[in-house]
Every structure is written in structure tokens, then in C-alpha cells.
Design an enzyme around this catalytic site. Structure first.
Site, PDB file in Angstrom:
ATOM      1  N   TRP A 192       0.873  -1.356   0.034  1.00 27.89           N
ATOM      2  CA  TRP A 192      -0.124   0.174  -0.019  1.00 27.89           C
ATOM      3  C   TRP A 192       1.045   1.315  -0.086  1.00 27.89           C
ATOM      4  O   TRP A 192       0.645   2.334  -0.740  1.00 27.89           O
ATOM      5  CB  TRP A 192      -1.009   0.082   1.223  1.00 27.89           C
ATOM      6  CG  TRP A 192      -2.011  -1.062   1.120  1.00 27.89           C
ATOM      7  CD1 TRP A 192      -2.370  -2.094   1.922  1.00 27.89           C
ATOM      8  CD2 TRP A 192      -3.004  -1.354   0.043  1.00 27.89           C
ATOM      9  NE1 TRP A 192      -3.413  -2.830   1.554  1.00 27.89           N
ATOM     10  CE2 TRP A 192      -3.740  -2.416   0.317  1.00 27.89           C
ATOM     11  CE3 TRP A 192      -3.226  -0.628  -1.100  1.00 27.89           C
ATOM     12  CZ2 TRP A 192      -4.895  -2.777  -0.345  1.00 27.89           C
ATOM     13  CZ3 TRP A 192      -4.358  -0.950  -1.984  1.00 27.89           C
ATOM     14  CH2 TRP A 192      -5.157  -2.171  -1.476  1.00 27.89           C
ATOM     15  N   ASP A 195      -1.481   6.717   6.137  1.00 21.34           N
ATOM     16  CA  ASP A 195      -2.633   5.825   5.887  1.00 21.34           C
ATOM     17  C   ASP A 195      -2.872   4.973   7.185  1.00 21.34           C
ATOM     18  O   ASP A 195      -1.870   4.175   7.702  1.00 21.34           O
ATOM     19  CB  ASP A 195      -2.209   5.014   4.841  1.00 21.34           C
ATOM     20  CG  ASP A 195      -3.021   3.829   4.250  1.00 21.34           C
ATOM     21  OD1 ASP A 195      -4.185   3.980   4.856  1.00 21.34           O
ATOM     22  OD2 ASP A 195      -2.827   3.168   3.276  1.00 21.34           O
ATOM     23  N   LYS A 235     -12.517  -1.093   7.103  1.00 22.57           N
ATOM     24  CA  LYS A 235     -11.894  -2.022   7.962  1.00 22.57           C
ATOM     25  C   LYS A 235     -12.048  -1.856   9.529  1.00 22.57           C
ATOM     26  O   LYS A 235     -12.741  -3.009   9.996  1.00 22.57           O
ATOM     27  CB  LYS A 235     -10.430  -1.839   7.592  1.00 22.57           C
ATOM     28  CG  LYS A 235      -9.680  -2.674   6.493  1.00 22.57           C
ATOM     29  CD  LYS A 235      -9.011  -1.958   5.568  1.00 22.57           C
ATOM     30  CE  LYS A 235      -8.656  -2.842   4.254  1.00 22.57           C
ATOM     31  NZ  LYS A 235      -8.012  -2.025   3.394  1.00 22.57           N
TER      32      LYS A 235
HETATM   33  C1  LIG Z   1      -7.428  -1.791   2.490  1.00 22.33           C
HETATM   34  C2  LIG Z   1      -6.160  -0.656   2.235  1.00 22.33           C
HETATM   35  C3  LIG Z   1      -6.099   0.249   1.291  1.00 22.33           C
HETATM   36  C4  LIG Z   1      -7.013   0.493   0.212  1.00 22.33           C
HETATM   37  O1  LIG Z   1      -8.233   0.810   0.490  1.00 22.33           O
HETATM   38  P1  LIG Z   1      -9.202   1.132  -0.631  1.00 22.33           P
HETATM   39  O2  LIG Z   1     -10.367   1.937   0.328  1.00 22.33           O
HETATM   40  O3  LIG Z   1      -9.897  -0.072  -1.202  1.00 22.33           O
HETATM   41  O4  LIG Z   1      -8.709   2.079  -1.723  1.00 22.33           O
HETATM   42  C5  LIG Z   1      -5.174   1.258   1.742  1.00 22.33           C
HETATM   43  N1  LIG Z   1      -4.316   1.031   2.558  1.00 22.33           N
HETATM   44  C6  LIG Z   1      -4.192   0.238   3.374  1.00 22.33           C
HETATM   45  C7  LIG Z   1      -3.481   0.246   4.565  1.00 22.33           C
HETATM   46  C8  LIG Z   1      -5.319  -0.540   3.417  1.00 22.33           C
HETATM   47  O5  LIG Z   1      -5.579  -1.740   4.162  1.00 22.33           O
END
Ligand SMILES: *Cc1c(COP(=O)(O)O)cnc(C)c1O
Length: 361
Positions: free
Chosen positions: A102, A173, A197
């Protein structure tokens, strides 16, 4: 009612209480005679949900007055682009820590907008640890240090002590760890998280932003990708994902009633320790992550034998345990044990792991 133990990495399990409440309010939301899905986003009924959810996020995250919360769409992936697009100019530097795929994706987007460097990477270690940084390495010219706090695929995370010790401009993130354990979120000028999540359904992205961090250079950006648009319109420039925001609000109320982040951190530690202790004492299962970097949210493990891994995943389904297969890029198993996964669910998983080990040794 039959409910399954869902260890999926995302969209992920939600608290049963939240689903029950949403179900009870589905047809007639608090006497309005309609579902939240059917409400105008300009209505007083919806505005109450919007403001309440925002206020709960600020409270639970312990946000200072400099930070605003935005409700956006396009997932965390859109933030990979929006952050550098809004912050960097062509010659501006930014420093990325590559702790997993990511972070790598975010770096790739940032390169489109600035002079972006990889400050540190754990790719050579197959991302089984997070790169060690203390902040001294960062070029003073760099506009921000970028971190992916929890690496969903590899089961690693930057520990709260490390975050709290850094004192540079930072962007993060937090998709898979937001509100799971205590650390100073105000250290980040921008942080973001896809809701699916730890916060609610997909379709909603939470962004925390320090308004003073945005360059005041008169740059013209595509309207919908400009943070200023959403700041000025309180995330109501266009139709927000109203229903996802509503469910997120219910999840936040559930969390607040539990005692907030401090309380859920204790539960999360108990769940994670149960799994890690069992794995570390087992002869069959192995977790290869550096102990200090182990994630509280995603616990990865392997048996060392691909066929046995496949048999494990298959057998789990018969025990009502799903979503346990590792990410396709790494294989093995992954138990995502976000805030909403109960201790009971983790115990059921450990019981199954014990049975499976007995039958296969
Ligand atoms: C799931 C995830 C993403 C991607 O998220 P989307 O909402 O599908 O774009 C990005 N970073 C992390 C750490 C993730 O777990």
C-alpha cells in the site's frame, strides 16, 4: 440466527449491535418515515447524522482544533493521489517509507507530482518488519514523511512509541488500524482511512486534515480532488456516502460505549496476544514478523506447506470461520481481527487451529 466468524481483511465484520440497530431503523429512521438511504443529504435529519458522526470521530481520535474531518469517496487509494496533488509542487520533496504494497502504491502516485524519495524500505526483508526510522534521516526540505501505519497484507505496524517519538511533518494511511490503539493522531497533518476495515461499510473514506498544511499558492486543482472544496463545504460539495456515514456513526457510538480507544486497545491486545502466543508455542504454525512490529489487527501465519495451508482454509469454513486466507501476494493465512472481531471469535479460531494441528502432526 446464524452468524459466521468473519476474519476478512476488508470489507470486514461489523459489531452485531450496530447491524441490529441499523436493521431496526432501516425502514423508518427515528420517526422520519424513511430510511437514511432515501434522505436528502441537505435535510435536517441527515445533517444531524453528518454532524454527530464527525463529532464522534473528533472525540474518539482526540483531535485538536487545527484538524478537520472530511467524509470523502474513492477509497484510501484516491488519497494516494490527493495528498501529493494538494501538497507538492514539481520540485518539492516528500519522503516515503515503503513498508508494504500500500505504501508502494502511494509512492508511485506521489512521483507524479513531486520529487519524491524512498526514505527507507523493508522490501528486501519481504516486508516482515517495518523500516526503522527516528526522524533524523529526513531532509529538512521534505514537505512530509509518509507512513502506512498498519500493513494489512504483511501483518506489521509502526508501534505507538515510534509514532509518538517522531516530530516532523507527517502524512499517514491508517486504513486498517484507525481507532485500534492509542497514539497521537494530531502528529499527522493529513491522515486517511477507508472505512471498510475498522469504521463501517466501504464507500466512505475518512480524512483528517490540518488546514494550515495546505499550500496557499493559488494552485488550481480539479474541484473534486481539492481538499479546500470539501473543507469549505463541510464534505457536502456533492452527495456524500450518507448511509456509510450513518453506519460509521453507529460503529463510533458502539466504540464510545465500550470505553473508547483505550478500552478497545486492551481488548485488541488480548485478542492478538492469544493468537501470537499460540502460534509461537505451536510446532505447526509460524509467524515471521519481527516481534516489535507485529500488527494488532492482521495476524499472518503459515504452516510452511502450501497444501496444508489450503486444507486449513478449507477446514475453517466448516467451523464457520471465513476470510482466513492470506493475501494472494503472500499466501498462507491471515486473521484480520479488527475492533469488531470478538474475543470469542478469536478463541474459536485458536480452538480450530489446535484441532487442525493435532490432526496434522
Ligand atoms: C485496504 C487498504 C487500502 C486500500 O483501500 P481502498 O479503500 O480499497 O482504496 C489502502 N491502505 C491500506 C493500509 C489498506 O489496508
Amino acid at each position: 440466527m446464524e452468524r459466521i466468524y468473519n476474519f476478512s481483511a476488508g470489507p470486514a465484520t461489523l459489531p452485531l449491535e450496530v447491524l441490529e440497530k441499523a436493521s431496526a431503523e432501516m425502514l423508518n429512521h427515528r420517526g422520519s418515515g424513511m430510511s437514511v438511504m432515501e434522505m436528502s443529504h441537505r435535510s435536517a435529519e441527515y445533517d444531524e447524522i453528518h454532524q454527530e458522526t464527525k463529532a464522534l470521530l473528533k472525540e474518539l481520535l482526540n483531535l485538536d482544533d487545527k484538524h478537520e474531518i472530511l467524509f470523502l469517496q474513492g477509497g484510501a487509494s484516491t488519497q494516494f493521489t490527493m495528498v501529493p496533488m494538494n501538497i507538492l509542487s514539481k520540485d518539492d520533496k516528500a519522503s516515503y517509507v515503503i513498508s508494504g504494497s500500500w505504501a508502494k502504491k502511494a509512492y508511485k502516485e506521489a512521483k507524479l507530482f513531486g520529487n519524491v524519495e524512498i526514505l527507507a524500505s523493508s522490501e528486501d526483508e519481504n516486508f516482515t518488519c517495518v523500516p526503522k526510522i527516528n526522524g533524523d534521516e529526513i531532509d529538512k526540505e521534505s514537505k512530509y514523511l509518509y507512513l502506512c501505519i498498519n500493513n494489512t497484507i504483511y501483518g506489521t505496524r509502526t508501534a505507538p512509541q515510534v509514532i509518538n517519538s517522531l516530530s516532523t511533518k507527517m502524512v499517514a494511511d491508517m486504513s486498517s488500524n484507525i481507532l485500534s490503539e492509542e497514539y497521537d493522531v494530531n502528529k499527522f497533518d493529513i491522515f486517511f482511512a477507508g472505512a471498510q476495515k475498522n469504521l463501517g461499510p466501504s464507500g466512505l473514506t475518512i480524512v483528517g486534515i490540518n488546514k494550515d498544511f495546505l499550500p496557499d499558492d493559488g494552485r488550481v486543482l480539479p474541484t473534486i480532488l481539492d481538499y479546500k472544496t470539501h473543507l469549505e463545504k463541510d464534505s457536502l460539495f456533492n452527495t456524500p456516502p450518507c448511509y456509510s456515514i450513518y453506519i460509521c456513526g453507529l460503529v463510533l457510538k458502539w466504540l464510545k460505549n465500550l470505553g473508547g480507544v483505550k478500552a478497545i486497545q486492551q481488548i485488541n491486545e488480548e485478542k492478538a496476544n492469544l493468537l501470537y502466543d499460540f502460534i509461537d508455542n505451536s510446532k505447526l504454525y509460524k509467524n515471521n514478523v519481527a516481534p516489535e512490529d507485529r500488527s494488532l489487527m492482521n495476524v499472518v501465519f503459515v504452516t510452511g506447506d502450501k497444501d496444508l495451508d489450503a486444507a486449513f482454509v478449507k477446514g475453517a469454513k466448516e467451523k464457520s470461520i471465513i476470510g482466513i486466507k492470506g493475501h494472494r501476494s503472500v499466501g498462507g493465512m491471515r486473521a484480520s481481527i479488527y475492533n469488531a472481531m470478538s474475543l470469542e471469535g478469536v478463541r474459536a479460531l485458536v480452538d480450530y487451529m489446535k484441532d487442525f494441528e493435532r490432526q496434522n502432526s
